[in-house]
Design a protein around this motif. Structure first.
Motif, PDB file in Angstrom:
ATOM      1  N   ARG A 131     -56.842  62.179  -7.821  1.00 29.11           N
ATOM      2  CA  ARG A 131     -55.428  62.031  -8.140  1.00 29.11           C
ATOM      3  C   ARG A 131     -55.202  60.764  -8.953  1.00 29.11           C
ATOM      4  O   ARG A 131     -55.914  59.766  -8.785  1.00 29.11           O
ATOM      5  N   TRP A 132     -54.204  60.804  -9.830  1.00 24.20           N
ATOM      6  CA  TRP A 132     -53.832  59.596 -10.553  1.00 24.20           C
ATOM      7  C   TRP A 132     -53.161  58.654  -9.556  1.00 24.20           C
ATOM      8  O   TRP A 132     -52.218  59.040  -8.866  1.00 24.20           O
ATOM      9  N   PRO A 133     -53.619  57.407  -9.441  1.00 27.10           N
ATOM     10  CA  PRO A 133     -53.085  56.507  -8.410  1.00 27.10           C
ATOM     11  C   PRO A 133     -51.587  56.251  -8.578  1.00 27.10           C
ATOM     12  O   PRO A 133     -51.122  55.949  -9.685  1.00 27.10           O
ATOM     13  N   ALA A 134     -50.854  56.380  -7.496  1.00 36.30           N
ATOM     14  CA  ALA A 134     -49.418  56.104  -7.526  1.00 36.30           C
ATOM     15  C   ALA A 134     -49.186  54.658  -7.939  1.00 36.30           C
ATOM     16  O   ALA A 134     -49.847  53.744  -7.447  1.00 36.30           O
ATOM     17  N   GLY A 135     -48.270  54.460  -8.861  1.00 35.54           N
ATOM     18  CA  GLY A 135     -47.955  53.131  -9.354  1.00 35.54           C
ATOM     19  C   GLY A 135     -48.723  52.725 -10.590  1.00 35.54           C
ATOM     20  O   GLY A 135     -48.336  51.771 -11.274  1.00 35.54           O
ATOM     21  N   LYS A 136     -49.812  53.446 -10.909  1.00 39.96           N
ATOM     22  CA  LYS A 136     -50.592  53.124 -12.096  1.00 39.96           C
ATOM     23  C   LYS A 136     -49.958  53.787 -13.315  1.00 39.96           C
ATOM     24  O   LYS A 136     -49.736  54.997 -13.323  1.00 39.96           O
ATOM     25  N   PRO A 137     -49.645  53.020 -14.360  1.00 37.99           N
ATOM     26  CA  PRO A 137     -49.004  53.616 -15.539  1.00 37.99           C
ATOM     27  C   PRO A 137     -49.870  54.700 -16.177  1.00 37.99           C
ATOM     28  O   PRO A 137     -51.096  54.665 -16.100  1.00 37.99           O
ATOM     29  N   PHE A 138     -49.196  55.649 -16.811  1.00 35.18           N
ATOM     30  CA  PHE A 138     -49.889  56.728 -17.513  1.00 35.18           C
ATOM     31  C   PHE A 138     -49.075  57.113 -18.739  1.00 35.18           C
ATOM     32  O   PHE A 138     -47.842  57.125 -18.710  1.00 35.18           O
TER      33      PHE A 138
END
Length: 217
Positions: A13-20
């Motif tokens: 999963r894309w880490p919560a809080g990490k910009p994308f």
């Protein structure tokens, strides 16, 4: 045939809080384009296909898209009404787990009608929560994308644009603008379908895509 798994939707999963930004998905997909291919996309996937076609035109044989969210083609003053609607969309406000339940409900209902979120099975709602942060970051980056109608007009690959007549006004305007701008684009509207036409009416949409690819194979 390749059916790529976008970043953040598989085991990792894309880490919560990490910009994308959607450019990261474009870069991942570009690594798979090692020869000219027919590209197919729906919604966010459609935007990614258009960005790939701009960056790597020599690797694209044809394009088939169902309601790509390429909102950069909307321009003032002609599209002021739908641009105002897009600007009114709520800001994502995550809880400690990176989830904004109200935003998710509004997102699903915006595309599918009031009550759509509440009608989803519990497992589907849970799956949405698992990727909520990534989805919100995709939306934030694509809504602000500055790729203009003139820039998209440089795409010369044969393009089939598909849309449902019951879709959101902003999306319908988007595909109409794209169809007018791309030099080799055809627009096909489906009566009675909405944004999720590839799921609700898969065989109908797939037949149109297969026919388009066959014409350019």
């Amino acid at each position: 045939m390749l059916v790529p798994e976008l970043l953040g939707y598989g085991a990792e999963r894309w880490p919560a809080g990490k910009p994308f930004h959607f450019r990261e998905d474009v870069a991942m997909l570009a690594a798979l384009l090692d020869e000219p291919m027919h590209l197919v996309g729906h919604s966010y996937g459609g935007l990614l296909v258009l960005q790939l076609a701009l960056a790597y035109p020599e690797r694209v044989r044809s394009i088939a898209l169902y309601e790509p969210v390429a909102f950069g083609v909307l321009e003032e003053p002609d599209d002021a009404d739908v641009l105002a609607e897009l600007r009114s969309l709520p800001t994502y406000k995550p809880d400690p787990d990176g989830v904004d339940e109200a935003w998710l409900a509004g997102f699903v209902d915006w595309w599918n009608g009031a009550g759509a979120w509440a009608a989803l099975p519990a497992d589907t709602q849970r799956a949405f929560r698992d990727v909520a942060w990534k989805v919100s970051q995709e939306v934030a980056s694509l809504v602000l994308d500055p790729t203009t109608r003139a820039r998209y007009a440089t795409i010369t690959a044969p393009t089939l644009l598909l849309a449902g007549e019951r879709t959101q006004p902003a999306e319908r305007r988007t595909v109409e603008r794209l169809a007018a701008a791309l030099p080799h684009a055809t627009l096909q509207m489906f009566p009675g379908l909405g944004h999720m036409g590839p799921i609700t009416h898969g065989p109908l949409v797939n037949d149109a895509i297969v026919a388009h690819i066959a014409r350019h194979e």
